[in-house]
Every structure is written in structure tokens, then in C-alpha cells.
Design a protein around this motif. Structure first.
Motif, PDB file in Angstrom:
ATOM      1  N   VAL A  69     -70.426 -54.264 105.285  1.00 29.90           N
ATOM      2  CA  VAL A  69     -69.817 -55.522 105.741  1.00 29.90           C
ATOM      3  C   VAL A  69     -68.453 -55.651 105.089  1.00 29.90           C
ATOM      4  O   VAL A  69     -68.330 -55.643 103.862  1.00 29.90           O
ATOM      5  CB  VAL A  69     -70.695 -56.732 105.385  1.00 29.90           C
ATOM      6  N   LEU A  70     -67.432 -55.779 105.900  1.00 30.37           N
ATOM      7  CA  LEU A  70     -66.057 -55.878 105.410  1.00 30.37           C
ATOM      8  C   LEU A  70     -65.461 -57.189 105.916  1.00 30.37           C
ATOM      9  O   LEU A  70     -65.227 -57.357 107.117  1.00 30.37           O
ATOM     10  CB  LEU A  70     -65.240 -54.681 105.912  1.00 30.37           C
ATOM     11  N   ILE A  71     -65.237 -58.119 104.995  1.00 34.26           N
ATOM     12  CA  ILE A  71     -64.764 -59.449 105.365  1.00 34.26           C
ATOM     13  C   ILE A  71     -63.486 -59.793 104.599  1.00 34.26           C
ATOM     14  O   ILE A  71     -63.046 -59.042 103.740  1.00 34.26           O
ATOM     15  CB  ILE A  71     -65.832 -60.519 105.093  1.00 34.26           C
ATOM     16  N   SER A  72     -62.932 -60.957 104.913  1.00 35.18           N
ATOM     17  CA  SER A  72     -61.671 -61.357 104.285  1.00 35.18           C
ATOM     18  C   SER A  72     -61.893 -61.923 102.883  1.00 35.18           C
ATOM     19  O   SER A  72     -61.378 -61.395 101.903  1.00 35.18           O
ATOM     20  CB  SER A  72     -60.940 -62.382 105.155  1.00 35.18           C
ATOM     21  N   ARG A  73     -62.688 -62.996 102.785  1.00 30.55           N
ATOM     22  CA  ARG A  73     -62.901 -63.657 101.492  1.00 30.55           C
ATOM     23  C   ARG A  73     -64.344 -64.147 101.381  1.00 30.55           C
ATOM     24  O   ARG A  73     -64.790 -64.975 102.190  1.00 30.55           O
ATOM     25  CB  ARG A  73     -61.945 -64.852 101.330  1.00 30.55           C
ATOM     26  N   ILE A  74     -65.056 -63.664 100.391  1.00 33.77           N
ATOM     27  CA  ILE A  74     -66.460 -64.030 100.217  1.00 33.77           C
ATOM     28  C   ILE A  74     -66.615 -65.504  99.877  1.00 33.77           C
ATOM     29  O   ILE A  74     -67.628 -66.126 100.208  1.00 33.77           O
ATOM     30  CB  ILE A  74     -67.098 -63.151  99.118  1.00 33.77           C
ATOM     31  N   ASN A  75     -65.615 -66.114  99.224  1.00 34.69           N
ATOM     32  CA  ASN A  75     -65.772 -67.488  98.751  1.00 34.69           C
ATOM     33  C   ASN A  75     -65.544 -68.545  99.831  1.00 34.69           C
ATOM     34  O   ASN A  75     -65.597 -69.739  99.538  1.00 34.69           O
ATOM     35  CB  ASN A  75     -64.847 -67.756  97.557  1.00 34.69           C
ATOM     36  N   ARG A  76     -65.290 -68.150 101.067  1.00 35.90           N
ATOM     37  CA  ARG A  76     -65.176 -69.113 102.152  1.00 35.90           C
ATOM     38  C   ARG A  76     -66.573 -69.436 102.693  1.00 35.90           C
ATOM     39  O   ARG A  76     -67.362 -68.514 102.943  1.00 35.90           O
ATOM     40  CB  ARG A  76     -64.302 -68.556 103.277  1.00 35.90           C
ATOM     41  N   PRO A  77     -66.905 -70.709 102.880  1.00 33.24           N
ATOM     42  CA  PRO A  77     -68.246 -71.075 103.355  1.00 33.24           C
ATOM     43  C   PRO A  77     -68.639 -70.381 104.656  1.00 33.24           C
ATOM     44  O   PRO A  77     -69.796 -69.984 104.825  1.00 33.24           O
ATOM     45  CB  PRO A  77     -68.151 -72.594 103.547  1.00 33.24           C
ATOM     46  N   PHE A  78     -67.679 -70.229 105.578  1.00 33.61           N
ATOM     47  CA  PHE A  78     -67.999 -69.545 106.829  1.00 33.61           C
ATOM     48  C   PHE A  78     -68.474 -68.122 106.560  1.00 33.61           C
ATOM     49  O   PHE A  78     -69.469 -67.655 107.128  1.00 33.61           O
ATOM     50  CB  PHE A  78     -66.773 -69.520 107.755  1.00 33.61           C
ATOM     51  N   MET A  79     -67.767 -67.413 105.679  1.00 32.97           N
ATOM     52  CA  MET A  79     -68.126 -66.028 105.374  1.00 32.97           C
ATOM     53  C   MET A  79     -69.474 -65.949 104.674  1.00 32.97           C
ATOM     54  O   MET A  79     -70.254 -65.023 104.919  1.00 32.97           O
ATOM     55  CB  MET A  79     -67.042 -65.379 104.519  1.00 32.97           C
ATOM     56  N   ALA A  80     -69.756 -66.905 103.801  1.00 27.21           N
ATOM     57  CA  ALA A  80     -71.051 -66.916 103.110  1.00 27.21           C
ATOM     58  C   ALA A  80     -72.190 -67.062 104.111  1.00 27.21           C
ATOM     59  O   ALA A  80     -73.222 -66.379 104.001  1.00 27.21           O
ATOM     60  CB  ALA A  80     -71.087 -68.047 102.087  1.00 27.21           C
ATOM     61  N   SER A 100     -67.977 -55.929 101.074  1.00 28.29           N
ATOM     62  CA  SER A 100     -66.659 -55.709 100.492  1.00 28.29           C
ATOM     63  C   SER A 100     -65.690 -56.729 101.078  1.00 28.29           C
ATOM     64  O   SER A 100     -65.790 -57.092 102.245  1.00 28.29           O
ATOM     65  CB  SER A 100     -66.192 -54.281 100.806  1.00 28.29           C
ATOM     66  N   GLN A 101     -64.732 -57.212 100.261  1.00 29.05           N
ATOM     67  CA  GLN A 101     -63.762 -58.193 100.746  1.00 29.05           C
ATOM     68  C   GLN A 101     -62.336 -57.663 100.621  1.00 29.05           C
ATOM     69  O   GLN A 101     -62.006 -56.961  99.672  1.00 29.05           O
ATOM     70  CB  GLN A 101     -63.916 -59.520 100.013  1.00 29.05           C
ATOM     71  N   TYR A 106     -54.133 -56.044 104.095  1.00 28.98           N
ATOM     72  CA  TYR A 106     -54.360 -54.829 104.876  1.00 28.98           C
ATOM     73  C   TYR A 106     -54.687 -53.633 103.994  1.00 28.98           C
ATOM     74  O   TYR A 106     -55.624 -52.869 104.277  1.00 28.98           O
ATOM     75  CB  TYR A 106     -53.124 -54.529 105.731  1.00 28.98           C
ATOM     76  N   GLU A 107     -53.944 -53.447 102.925  1.00 25.12           N
ATOM     77  CA  GLU A 107     -54.173 -52.290 102.049  1.00 25.12           C
ATOM     78  C   GLU A 107     -55.574 -52.316 101.450  1.00 25.12           C
ATOM     79  O   GLU A 107     -56.231 -51.271 101.339  1.00 25.12           O
ATOM     80  CB  GLU A 107     -53.117 -52.238 100.938  1.00 25.12           C
ATOM     81  N   ASN A 108     -56.031 -53.487 101.052  1.00 22.09           N
ATOM     82  CA  ASN A 108     -57.401 -53.615 100.532  1.00 22.09           C
ATOM     83  C   ASN A 108     -58.426 -53.264 101.604  1.00 22.09           C
ATOM     84  O   ASN A 108     -59.440 -52.616 101.323  1.00 22.09           O
ATOM     85  CB  ASN A 108     -57.657 -55.037 100.041  1.00 22.09           C
ATOM     86  N   GLU A 109     -58.154 -53.703 102.822  1.00 20.51           N
ATOM     87  CA  GLU A 109     -59.080 -53.430 103.917  1.00 20.51           C
ATOM     88  C   GLU A 109     -59.213 -51.929 104.164  1.00 20.51           C
ATOM     89  O   GLU A 109     -60.325 -51.415 104.338  1.00 20.51           O
ATOM     90  CB  GLU A 109     -58.617 -54.128 105.194  1.00 20.51           C
ATOM     91  N   VAL A 110     -58.102 -51.224 104.161  1.00 24.87           N
ATOM     92  CA  VAL A 110     -58.124 -49.774 104.374  1.00 24.87           C
ATOM     93  C   VAL A 110     -58.894 -49.085 103.251  1.00 24.87           C
ATOM     94  O   VAL A 110     -59.743 -48.218 103.494  1.00 24.87           O
ATOM     95  CB  VAL A 110     -56.688 -49.214 104.465  1.00 24.87           C
ATOM     96  N   CYS A 113     -62.553 -49.882 103.481  1.00 24.87           N
ATOM     97  CA  CYS A 113     -63.091 -49.199 104.654  1.00 24.87           C
ATOM     98  C   CYS A 113     -63.424 -47.738 104.317  1.00 24.87           C
ATOM     99  O   CYS A 113     -64.495 -47.227 104.673  1.00 24.87           O
ATOM    100  CB  CYS A 113     -62.054 -49.262 105.771  1.00 24.87           C
ATOM    101  N   ASN A 114     -62.537 -47.077 103.605  1.00 23.48           N
ATOM    102  CA  ASN A 114     -62.769 -45.686 103.207  1.00 23.48           C
ATOM    103  C   ASN A 114     -63.967 -45.566 102.269  1.00 23.48           C
ATOM    104  O   ASN A 114     -64.766 -44.628 102.363  1.00 23.48           O
ATOM    105  CB  ASN A 114     -61.521 -45.115 102.533  1.00 23.48           C
ATOM    106  N   ALA A 115     -64.101 -46.524 101.355  1.00 26.73           N
ATOM    107  CA  ALA A 115     -65.223 -46.504 100.409  1.00 26.73           C
ATOM    108  C   ALA A 115     -66.554 -46.689 101.132  1.00 26.73           C
ATOM    109  O   ALA A 115     -67.553 -46.024 100.812  1.00 26.73           O
ATOM    110  CB  ALA A 115     -65.044 -47.591  99.357  1.00 26.73           C
ATOM    111  N   LEU A 116     -66.574 -47.572 102.108  1.00 20.17           N
ATOM    112  CA  LEU A 116     -67.794 -47.787 102.882  1.00 20.17           C
ATOM    113  C   LEU A 116     -68.136 -46.556 103.713  1.00 20.17           C
ATOM    114  O   LEU A 116     -69.309 -46.188 103.840  1.00 20.17           O
ATOM    115  CB  LEU A 116     -67.633 -49.017 103.789  1.00 20.17           C
TER     116      LEU A 116
END
Length: 352
Positions: A69-80, A100-101, A106-110, A113-116
Motif C-alpha cells: 500500500v503506497l499512500i500520501s500521508r498516513i496521518n490523514r483520517p481519510f488514509m487511516a 508506505s507513505q 514524487y521522489e519518495n513515491e518512486v 515503490c521500488n522497495a515494495l
């Protein structure tokens, strides 16, 4: 403190006088092993503290019972809530979830993504970062037959499963609600327009104004980078200092809407009598604010459950990388005190 050695199938084999291959087949309930032997070996494994090495099994089989699961921010209620829906559905099917968040970068997402991908996940669920435009880092999953489900923030130009809400209708309905309450100068807190959800919410806002015969004022449309509390506070201060300030705000999320209410109250502007506010997502804070925040419901948990089911439906099967399937869920307006201008006026009339 001395670290205790990890128990392996070789330790079990030595203790029980079975071959390692027999131990392995028994632990995996292979039909070639009798039920009696399976029970004996599993009981011994439990007593000795044996733990299966799922990562090693994934490396051997080129997959694992793990959904990434690759999301933007875990601390947002919607994402939780989204994660909760994914995790509950996956757990019932015997799958694990690796989260993973990106922190909307973008760089964090890439990198994540590779780690997953290297973790041999069986499928990937993604809500894109605010910055992401290039989708190349997802292609290797499709090349390997690993299904991807994009949820909420989805790409326009990438074949995959997608789970979204009807953002256009939600944006239209939220704006129309403010219009029905008597607002004529409605501001919009807009998210990044290359993200589908914010583009559609803005389109709904604009069409509601047009159909009601209200002018579209560019100075009342504020484009945010992340729709943060700080951005909402700054934008509200700017709007309320205008010669003709807005009498309504439709925010594309609840975070910025809450900050708008707090800022207005500090500036002596009455909510909703002088400024009606409606947000988006129905975060927990919406119902405990004073005044409570009107908002648009967002079925996050249901979206998560549907996304996980899409992955599970393709576990161990051939995945058509050219397939695009979109699931669209509905929303509803949750009316609370922050937008009820007419109700406040009527109430004042009755009690005066």
C-alpha cells in the motif's frame, strides 16, 4: 542479554527425526503428508518457537501473501480509514499489508515503490502523491503481472484498476448547498489541478455557479499545494481582507476548511451568519468543531475494501496489464452548523 537463535525447519527435522522436506511439506499442509504427522509437526513447531520465513518463501515463489500500500500521508483520517478497509479485507483472506507513505513527494513515491517491488508483493494499492505526473515507476509491476489498483488520487493515462468517488457531483452538490443557503460570493480552496480529484471538484464548483447565474471570480479561487491547515489559514486571511470578501467557502478537504473557520472566528467574522463553510472527507474533527463542519462524506473504508478485493481476485492468476476498470462510488452532503445560514436566520427569527 544473549539473543536466542531462530528455530529453522532443520532444527525441527533434527528434533523429530524427519527430513527437512517432510517438515516443510507438513507445515504447508501438503496432501502427501498424513494429518497425524502434520499435527505432530505443527505442535512441535509451536512449542519450539518456530516462525515461518515468509520473505524467503516469497523469494522462492517470486511472490508473497503481502499487499503493498503506497499512500500520501498516513496521518490523514481519510488514509487511516482507507488502510483499515484494506487491512481488514486482506487479513480475512490470509494476506498481510505492507504500508508506505510518500509525504506527497514524487521522489519518495518512486523510492518506496521500488522497495515494495523488491519485497515481492502480490499486488499494489496506490493513492498518488501531489507531485506525481510521470508514472514510469509503476510499469515494472505490470510487466511482471503484478496487479495495481489506484484509489482516490488516480492517473488519467495509465491502464489499471481504479476506485474513485464521483468528485464532480460532490463538488457541484457542495457548492449548490452554499448557494441554496443564500451565498453569492463563494470561494473555493482547490487542490493541485493535475490530480483528478481536485480538478473534478473544481469543475463541479464552477458549473454550480454558472447554472445558478453567479459570476466566476478568479480572485476567489485559491489553488493550494497540499491543502494544509497553514495554507487554509493564510488563504482565509487574504480572502476576508478583500473589499468584497466571500460569504461562503467550499474547501476541497476538511483540514483547510477547519482552518478557515478558526481564522474567521479570530478575525471576528461570524460562521455561518457571515461566512458559510463546507469541507470534504468528513474527518472526525468535523463533528466536534464549533461550529460543527458541514462536509462531503468520503467512503474511504469501502474504497479500501474494494481495492483489496481487486488484488485478491487476481492472486495466483494471469493479470491483464491492458485492463482498465473503474469503480465509482457515491457521496453525500453532511449538513452541520458551519453552512446553515438560512437555518440560523430562521432560528433567530423564531426566538426573537
Amino acid at each position: 542479554m544473549k539473543i536466542k537463535k531462530e528455530v529453522t525447519i532443520y532444527d525441527l527435522a533434527k528434533e523429530l527425526n524427519y527430513s527437512p522436506s517432510t517438515i516443510s511439506r507438513a507445515l504447508n499442509n501438503h496432501k502427501s503428508i498424513s494429518k497425524k504427522t502434520i499435527k505432530l509437526i505443527k505442535e512441535a513447531a509451536k512449542e519450539m518457537g518456530y516462525r515461518p520465513n515468509n520473505l524467503a518463501a516469497g523469494l522462492r515463489n517470486n511472490k508473497s501473501n503481502t499487499i503493498g500500500v503506497l499512500i500520501s500521508r498516513i496521518n490523514r483520517p481519510f488514509m487511516a480509514s482507507l488502510i483499515s478497509g484494506i487491512e481488514e479485507t486482506a487479513r480475512k483472506a490470509g494476506y498481510n499489508v505492507l504500508i508506505s507513505q510518500s509525504n506527497d513527494m514524487y521522489e519518495n513515491e518512486v523510492s518506496n515503490c521500488n522497495a515494495l517491488y523488491d519485497s515481492r508483493i502480490t499486488g499494489l494499492i496506490v493513492s498518488l502523491s501531489m507531485e506525481t505526473v510521470d508514472m514510469a515507476h509503476f510499469q515494472k509491476f505490470l510487466d511482471q503481472g503484478i496487479p495495481i489498483v489506484f484509489v482516490d488520487r488516480v492517473p488519467d493515462n495509465f491502464n489499471s484498476y481504479k476506485v474513485v468517488i464521483d468528485n464532480y457531483t460532490a463538488g457541484y452538490s457542495a457548492t449548490k448547498h452554499l448557494i441554496d443557503q443564500g451565498c453569492t460570493r463563494i470561494a473555493h480552496f482547490a487542490g493541485a489541478q493535475h490530480r483528478n480529484i481536485y480538478e473534478e471538484r473544481k469543475k463541479g464548483y464552477l458549473d454550480a455557479l454558472r447554472e445558478s447565474g453567479l459570476p466566476i471570480r478568479d480572485e476567489l479561487i485559491i489553488h493550494f499545494k497540499t491543502l494544509s491547515f497553514e495554507e487554509g489559514n493564510k488563504a482565509t486571511k487574504k480572502l476576508l481582507k478583500m473589499p468584497e470578501p466571500p460569504d461562503g467557502i467550499f474547501s476541497a478537504n476538511d483540514t483547510a476548511a477547519v482552518s478557515a473557520i478558526m481564522c474567521a472566528k479570530k478575525m471576528g467574522v461570524k460562521v455561518p451568519q457571515e461566512l458559510a463553510v463546507i469541507g470534504f472527507n468528513d474527518d472526525p474533527i468535523a463533528s466536534i468543531m464549533q461550529p460543527s463542519l458541514s462536509t462531503v462524506s468520503h467512503p474511504a473504508s469501502k474504497m479500501g475494501a474494494i481495492s483489496a478485493k481487486r488484488i485478491l481476485n487476481h492472486s495466483g492468476q494471469n493479470y491483464d496489464a491492458d485492463l482498465t476498470e473503474i469503480t465509482v462510488l457515491g457521496t453525500e452532503i453532511i449538513v452541520r452548523d458551519s453552512s446553515l445560514k438560512k437555518a440560523k436566520i430562521l432560528h433567530s427569527t423564531k426566538t426573537s
